[in-house]
Write a protein that holds these residues in place. Structure first.
Motif, PDB file in Angstrom:
ATOM      1  N   HIS B   7       0.868  -1.177   0.000  1.00  0.00           N
ATOM      2  CA  HIS B   7       0.000   0.000   0.000  1.00  0.00           C
ATOM      3  C   HIS B   7       0.893   1.210   0.000  1.00  0.00           C
ATOM      4  O   HIS B   7       1.432   1.562   1.043  1.00  0.00           O
ATOM      5  N   PRO B   8       1.098   1.809  -1.112  1.00  0.00           N
ATOM      6  CA  PRO B   8       1.931   2.999  -1.106  1.00  0.00           C
ATOM      7  C   PRO B   8       1.294   4.064  -0.216  1.00  0.00           C
ATOM      8  O   PRO B   8       0.107   4.357  -0.360  1.00  0.00           O
ATOM      9  N   THR B   9       2.053   4.574   0.690  1.00  0.00           N
ATOM     10  CA  THR B   9       1.512   5.621   1.550  1.00  0.00           C
ATOM     11  C   THR B   9       1.268   6.860   0.716  1.00  0.00           C
ATOM     12  O   THR B   9       2.007   7.126  -0.217  1.00  0.00           O
ATOM     13  N   PRO B  10       0.267   7.627   1.063  1.00  0.00           N
ATOM     14  CA  PRO B  10      -0.031   8.822   0.292  1.00  0.00           C
ATOM     15  C   PRO B  10       1.173   9.750   0.210  1.00  0.00           C
ATOM     16  O   PRO B  10       1.484  10.283  -0.849  1.00  0.00           O
ATOM     17  N   ALA B  11       1.850   9.898   1.316  1.00  0.00           N
ATOM     18  CA  ALA B  11       2.945  10.862   1.347  1.00  0.00           C
ATOM     19  C   ALA B  11       4.207  10.308   0.714  1.00  0.00           C
ATOM     20  O   ALA B  11       5.178  11.020   0.542  1.00  0.00           O
ATOM     21  N   THR B 378       8.112  -9.629  -8.217  1.00  0.00           N
ATOM     22  CA  THR B 378       7.885  -9.132  -6.857  1.00  0.00           C
ATOM     23  C   THR B 378       8.036  -7.617  -6.814  1.00  0.00           C
ATOM     24  O   THR B 378       7.211  -6.911  -6.223  1.00  0.00           O
ATOM     25  N   VAL B 379       9.105  -7.130  -7.438  1.00  0.00           N
ATOM     26  CA  VAL B 379       9.314  -5.678  -7.420  1.00  0.00           C
ATOM     27  C   VAL B 379       8.229  -4.970  -8.223  1.00  0.00           C
ATOM     28  O   VAL B 379       7.726  -3.918  -7.823  1.00  0.00           O
ATOM     29  N   GLU B 380       7.821  -5.560  -9.343  1.00  0.00           N
ATOM     30  CA  GLU B 380       6.762  -4.946 -10.141  1.00  0.00           C
ATOM     31  C   GLU B 380       5.481  -4.816  -9.340  1.00  0.00           C
ATOM     32  O   GLU B 380       4.758  -3.834  -9.454  1.00  0.00           O
ATOM     33  N   LYS B 381       5.209  -5.825  -8.534  1.00  0.00           N
ATOM     34  CA  LYS B 381       3.999  -5.772  -7.724  1.00  0.00           C
ATOM     35  C   LYS B 381       4.092  -4.612  -6.726  1.00  0.00           C
ATOM     36  O   LYS B 381       3.115  -3.901  -6.491  1.00  0.00           O
ATOM     37  N   MET B 382       5.275  -4.439  -6.155  1.00  0.00           N
ATOM     38  CA  MET B 382       5.437  -3.329  -5.212  1.00  0.00           C
ATOM     39  C   MET B 382       5.341  -1.994  -5.924  1.00  0.00           C
ATOM     40  O   MET B 382       4.832  -1.017  -5.381  1.00  0.00           O
ATOM     41  N   MET B 383       5.867  -1.926  -7.133  1.00  0.00           N
ATOM     42  CA  MET B 383       5.848  -0.667  -7.868  1.00  0.00           C
ATOM     43  C   MET B 383       4.515  -0.438  -8.564  1.00  0.00           C
ATOM     44  O   MET B 383       4.240   0.669  -9.016  1.00  0.00           O
ATOM     45  N   GLY B 384       3.739  -1.511  -8.686  1.00  0.00           N
ATOM     46  CA  GLY B 384       2.454  -1.362  -9.347  1.00  0.00           C
ATOM     47  C   GLY B 384       2.563  -1.164 -10.846  1.00  0.00           C
ATOM     48  O   GLY B 384       1.777  -0.429 -11.440  1.00  0.00           O
ATOM     49  N   ILE B 385       3.533  -1.790 -11.479  1.00  0.00           N
ATOM     50  CA  ILE B 385       3.598  -1.699 -12.937  1.00  0.00           C
ATOM     51  C   ILE B 385       3.380  -3.071 -13.548  1.00  0.00           C
ATOM     52  O   ILE B 385       3.499  -4.097 -12.873  1.00  0.00           O
ATOM     53  N   LYS B 386       3.051  -3.062 -14.821  1.00  0.00           N
ATOM     54  CA  LYS B 386       2.792  -4.308 -15.525  1.00  0.00           C
ATOM     55  C   LYS B 386       3.630  -4.354 -16.780  1.00  0.00           C
ATOM     56  O   LYS B 386       3.725  -3.354 -17.495  1.00  0.00           O
ATOM     57  N   PRO B 387       4.269  -5.473 -17.057  1.00  0.00           N
ATOM     58  CA  PRO B 387       5.040  -5.550 -18.295  1.00  0.00           C
ATOM     59  C   PRO B 387       4.127  -5.593 -19.519  1.00  0.00           C
ATOM     60  O   PRO B 387       2.933  -5.883 -19.398  1.00  0.00           O
ATOM     61  N   TYR B 592      17.149   3.619 -14.827  1.00  0.00           N
ATOM     62  CA  TYR B 592      18.264   2.995 -14.127  1.00  0.00           C
ATOM     63  C   TYR B 592      18.048   3.057 -12.623  1.00  0.00           C
ATOM     64  O   TYR B 592      18.556   2.255 -11.884  1.00  0.00           O
ATOM     65  N   ASN B 593      17.332   4.078 -12.223  1.00  0.00           N
ATOM     66  CA  ASN B 593      17.231   4.325 -10.802  1.00  0.00           C
ATOM     67  C   ASN B 593      15.769   4.239 -10.383  1.00  0.00           C
ATOM     68  O   ASN B 593      15.009   5.180 -10.565  1.00  0.00           O
ATOM     69  N   HIS B 594      15.399   3.116  -9.871  1.00  0.00           N
ATOM     70  CA  HIS B 594      14.004   2.924  -9.513  1.00  0.00           C
ATOM     71  C   HIS B 594      13.791   3.255  -8.058  1.00  0.00           C
ATOM     72  O   HIS B 594      14.628   2.944  -7.223  1.00  0.00           O
ATOM     73  N   ARG B 595      12.648   3.867  -7.785  1.00  0.00           N
ATOM     74  CA  ARG B 595      12.244   4.023  -6.397  1.00  0.00           C
ATOM     75  C   ARG B 595      11.009   3.171  -6.205  1.00  0.00           C
ATOM     76  O   ARG B 595      10.055   3.268  -6.957  1.00  0.00           O
ATOM     77  N   VAL B 596      11.074   2.353  -5.194  1.00  0.00           N
ATOM     78  CA  VAL B 596       9.962   1.459  -4.943  1.00  0.00           C
ATOM     79  C   VAL B 596       9.214   1.995  -3.733  1.00  0.00           C
ATOM     80  O   VAL B 596       9.844   2.305  -2.717  1.00  0.00           O
ATOM     81  N   PRO B 597       7.897   2.165  -3.832  1.00  0.00           N
ATOM     82  CA  PRO B 597       7.144   2.714  -2.710  1.00  0.00           C
ATOM     83  C   PRO B 597       7.358   1.894  -1.449  1.00  0.00           C
ATOM     84  O   PRO B 597       7.518   0.668  -1.518  1.00  0.00           O
TER      85      PRO B 597
END
Lengths: 220, 668
Positions: B7-11, B378-387, B592-597
């Protein structure tokens, strides 16, 4: 053991009246070094000893497509006592290095070491790891290094050719294993709070006594 | 498949960059009683609490809201350590979560506790639940924690190695563990390596990229930077000429004394230890409970302890098996691991998210692509992206070809272990090389493909590569599998050597958290591709092969059948590939530089070896805060002892071969 050229040898030999006729076309003359190295370089027995990912490529090298047997090197021995060559195929960890050094000490002379891949050469991608030795040459002498992570089978074959070249250049007059005196046995490192290289024991003791240069101390 | 979304926090997305290493989940003070909890985390605004799944609600209702509270992000927190066993017994027996998939720990240094995380799951399928407990870190950085967590080994036998790993890495004590020793490092190792305040000798910074390298670009050899000029570090006052080195301390204790090594709880499944059946049944001299040890003394026979490995031709790498022998019969077995411990997790927590993809290749180095897939989804699920569609198909094609080549390898070397030295393996390595050729032409490397990316893959297939894959999938490999079966499946010697050998029934297999082909050979149709589908596996028509012998022979047959099913998947995927858009292999922009919520997830895939899980915790920064690999090879080894005891040494080798472990994944 002067080394006349082959052409001279055979000409002299053919013309020498002391040589019986029946030997003239059946006998070859060469130097003892050449004969000795010719035999050695074509019958290396590597140790059957895999460490990590590179071992998979080592097995692929021994399999049908790349066919190590072409070099006469296919007879992998599981016992260090029967092996001439150690292929350090993978990451050398602190927990494993005592065994590697012991195996090396158990191999009879002449013995050779190939450091296969980035990890065995210098620690590779895992160099920063706390359980990883930065290259097997910190403890045992290495003859050939190969790059790659893992090196392709062709690269391993290339290292064999390089090692064969090295063997060809060795001479019985000065090879270490016929010298008098002690064998150069590498002391087996010990596992204490960290890996202890006993050759550096004095240095370690002195440095550790000067109140910890270690940045490792966990901040309480 | 990441089963519990974050659950990405709002902030979060905006605030995280600045507070990168700080924003850790801190539990809100309101929900928990003071007992067993370190004080001082009354954060004004904590991370969001998990919404409870029905099972967890039931658990909460049963034990009360004082004991079970919702945890940050996912799962529940068990507030009373003394209740943990009771809770887990309820979870296993009443809720039906009969398999402990994963146990790990996270060091929340700011909050002052270490959180132990359990992921039980149902062997019938579905998603795992998350249960957490907390222990204070303790004041002494070198001693284990004062507060101990009750060991779950009596409830889930599969917890044994995992709890030892947590003890080794974090210094968390487990009360009632039968054999709590270091597992990956050695006895006498200084400190607890995965704690956040423990620094390795070459330590340069907490997170990559290090300032010295980028963007500055100054490079200095690590050896020149550190005081010892090597990758070592010693406590102050250490004397290398006079210290007590015993890296194997405790290893032989239980073997020499004859005390049963696995304690069995009265109500545990472990009580009914089954007798081996078939060929093996004729030989057992001592059963697992060591009841016959008295007879041994009367007969004055001598039992010897033999070390196999770490340098041994049939231990599949640097595994060390310590076996106790009576004649040729194995009466006890212990494993010494860690000879290839490459600190994957410590390095992984320094790396950026993207850095870790090539490292996962080196986990189970036979099937790198499968590991990458587990990590990226796993990381995609955290980031909420889909290939993209095409990337999904390419992933499946590569992953299933990986399964085929891994099973080729496994079967070849199983035959090797049986004594058919090298000839069968040569056949299979030839076929495997053809698949690796495709990998090489697509990704540039035979083994370490580094092919997956977050949201896609790195390269598209060209027309020739598709043709190559079609030729393999439709023609060459099916023929070769037929040939393999003709040669092996009905071979009398193979049957005599494998049927009934290494028997472990379904119930015990589940209790040991066994996964992969070995579990399916025991009659449990458990395959993540079917029970919890990830990627696009729900689109394909394939079966999960199941056999019921639970022995080496059926593990072999499962692998052969799985290769055929994988081929079916590859064939369907290749046929559907032209419905996707060529070149469309990356969702969004390359980065190159991903930030994962901030959040956490446990994602899992079915690799050829079994269930590969990634437990990832993000604090919103560029690096994983916790990066844990649930490796099937490691956990499958838990059950080796029970399979081997009673058989001959030669069979021990075969049984190990049938587990198909890869040491890179065992030791990590």
């Amino acid at each position: 053991m002067a080394e006349p050229t082959n052409a001279n040898v055979s000409e002299e030999f053919q013309n020498d009246p002391r040589v019986p006729d029946e030997l003239k076309n059946n006998v070859f003359i060469t130097s003892l070094d050449k004969l000795y190295n010719w035999g050695r370089k074509r019958s290396m027995w590597p140790m059957l000893f895999g460490l990590a990912c590179c071992a998979i490529e080592m097995i692929a090298t021994a399999a049908s497509r790349h066919d190590l047997a072409r070099f006469g090197w296919e007879l992998m021995r599981a016992s260090p006592r029967q092996a001439d060559l150690m292929i350090v195929s993978g990451t050398v960890t602190k927990k494993m290095i005592p065994q590697i050094v012991r195996l090396y000490n158990q191999m009879p002379e002449p013995r050779y070491v190939i450091a296969m891949g980035a990890c065995a050469t210098a620690g590779g991608p895992f160099k920063e790891g706390y359980n990883v030795v930065s290259g097997v040459d910190k403890f045992i002498p290495v003859d050939v290094y190969i790059t790659g992570c893992p090196p392709r089978p062709e690269a391993l074959l290339h290292s064999f050719i390089k090692l064969q070249e090295k063997i060809e250049k060795q001479s019985l007059r000065n090879v270490p294993w016929y010298r008098k005196g002690e064998d150069d046995v590498v002391p087996v490192p010990a596992l204490g709070p960290d890996l202890v290289d006993l050759r550096r024991a004095q240095e370690i003791k002195e440095k550790a006594a000067q109140a910890a240069p270690a940045p490792e101390q966990p901040a309480a | 498949m990441a089963e519990e979304t974050t659950h990405p926090t709002p902030a979060e997305p905006a605030a995280a960059p600045k507070a990168a290493p700080a924003a850790k989940p801190a539990s809100p003070a309101a929900t928990k009683p003071a007992a067993a909890k370190p004080a001082g985390h009354a954060a004004p605004k904590g991370p969001p609490l998990a919404t409870l799944t029905p099972e967890l609600v039931q658990l909460q209702q049963h034990f009360g809201e004082n004991v079970i509270t919702p945890a940050p992000y996912v799962g529940v927190l068990v507030n009373d350590l003394n209740k943990l066993r009771e809770v887990m017994t309820y979870v296993r027996d009443q809720l039906g979560f009969d398999m402990l998939a994963n146990v790990t720990a996270v060091d929340y240094i700011k909050e002052g506790y270490i959180q132990v995380v359990y992921h039980p799951q149902r062997s019938k399928g579905g998603q795992p639940i998350t249960i957490k407990v907390r222990v204070p870190r303790g004041s002494d950085p070198v001693a284990p924690t004062e507060v101990a967590v009750p060991s779950l080994t009596p409830i889930y036998a599969g917890a044994e190695f995992q709890e030892r790993e947590i003890y080794d890495m974090y210094g968390v004590r487990f009360e009632g563990h039968p054999d709590l020793r270091r597992i990956l490092t050695w006895e006498g190792f200084y400190g607890w390596p995965l704690r956040k305040d423990w620094h390795e000798p070459y330590y340069e910074g907490d997170t990559k990229p290090f300032d010295s390298r980028w963007p500055g670009g100054h490079h200095q050899l690590a050896e020149e930077r550190v005081p010892w000029a090597d990758n070592v570090n010693y406590p102050p006052g250490f004397d290398p000429l006079n210290f007590n080195a015993n890296p194997d301390a405790g290893l032989y204790d239980s073997m020499l004394s004859g005390v049963p090594h696995a304690q069995v709880e009265p109500n545990g499944h472990a009580q009914q230890a089954p007798q081996p059946k078939g060929v093996g049944a004729a030989v057992p001299v001592y059963d697992r409970n060591h009841n016959n040890l008295a007879d041994e003394e009367e007969l004055q026979t001598d039992q010897i302890i033999v070390n196999m490995g770490p340098q041994h031709p049939s231990t599949h790498g640097v595994l060390r098996m310590v076996v106790k022998l009576d004649g040729e019969t194995v009466t006890d077995l212990k494993l010494a691991l860690g000879y290839l411990h490459r600190n994957h997790e410590k390095i992984g927590e320094r790396n950026t998210w993207l850095h870790n993809i090539p490292y996962t290749d080196r986990l189970d180095y036979i099937c790198g692509i499968a590991n990458e897939l587990g990590y990226v989804i796993t990381v995609e699920k955290m980031m909420g992206i889909k290939p993209t569609e095409r990337a999904e198909y390419l992933r499946v094609i590569m992953a299933e070809l990986t399964r085929i080549q891994s099973h080729f390898w496994a079967i070849g070397f199983l035959l090797n272990d049986l004594g058919a030295f090298y000839t069968p393996a040569l056949y299979f390595i030839t076929e495997r090389d053809l698949i690796l050729d495709l990998f090489e032409s697509v990704s540039g490397s035979r083994l370490m493909c580094n092919y997956m990316r977050f949201g896609g893959v790195s390269r598209d297939f060209t027309e020739e590569q598709i043709a190559h894959a079609r030729e393999l999938a439709f023609d060459r490999i099916p023929r070769k599998i037929d040939e393999l079966e003709q040669l092996l499946t009905d071979n009398e010697i193979i049957k005599a050597r494998t049927i009934g050998v290494g028997y472990l029934p379904a119930e015990r297999s589940i209790n040991y958290s066994l996964t992969g082909p070995c579990l399916r050979a025991a009659g449990v149709p458990y395959d993540i591709r079917r029970v919890d589908p990830y990627s696009i596996y729900d689109r394909f028509d394939f079966e999960i092969p199941v056999f019921y012998g639970a022995d080496v022979y059926d593990r072999y047959r499962v692998r052969v059948a799985e290769m055929r099913q994988s081929l079916r998947i590859v064939q369907q995927a290749l046929n559907q590939l032209d419905q996707t858009k060529p070149g469309d292999i990356q969702a969004g922009k390359k980065a190159y530089n991903h930030r994962v919520p901030a959040g956490e997830a446990y994602g899992r895939v079915e690799t050829p070896k079994g269930e590969l899980g990634f437990y990832l915790v993000s604090d919103g920064g560029q690096n994983p805060y916790r990066y844990h690999v649930r490796s099937s090879s490691f956990i499958n080894l838990n059950s080796l002892k029970e399979m081997v005891v009673g058989h001959k040494v030669a069979d021990a080798v075969v049984i190990l071969g049938s587990l198909d472990i890869v040491l890179g994944e065992v030791d990590r």
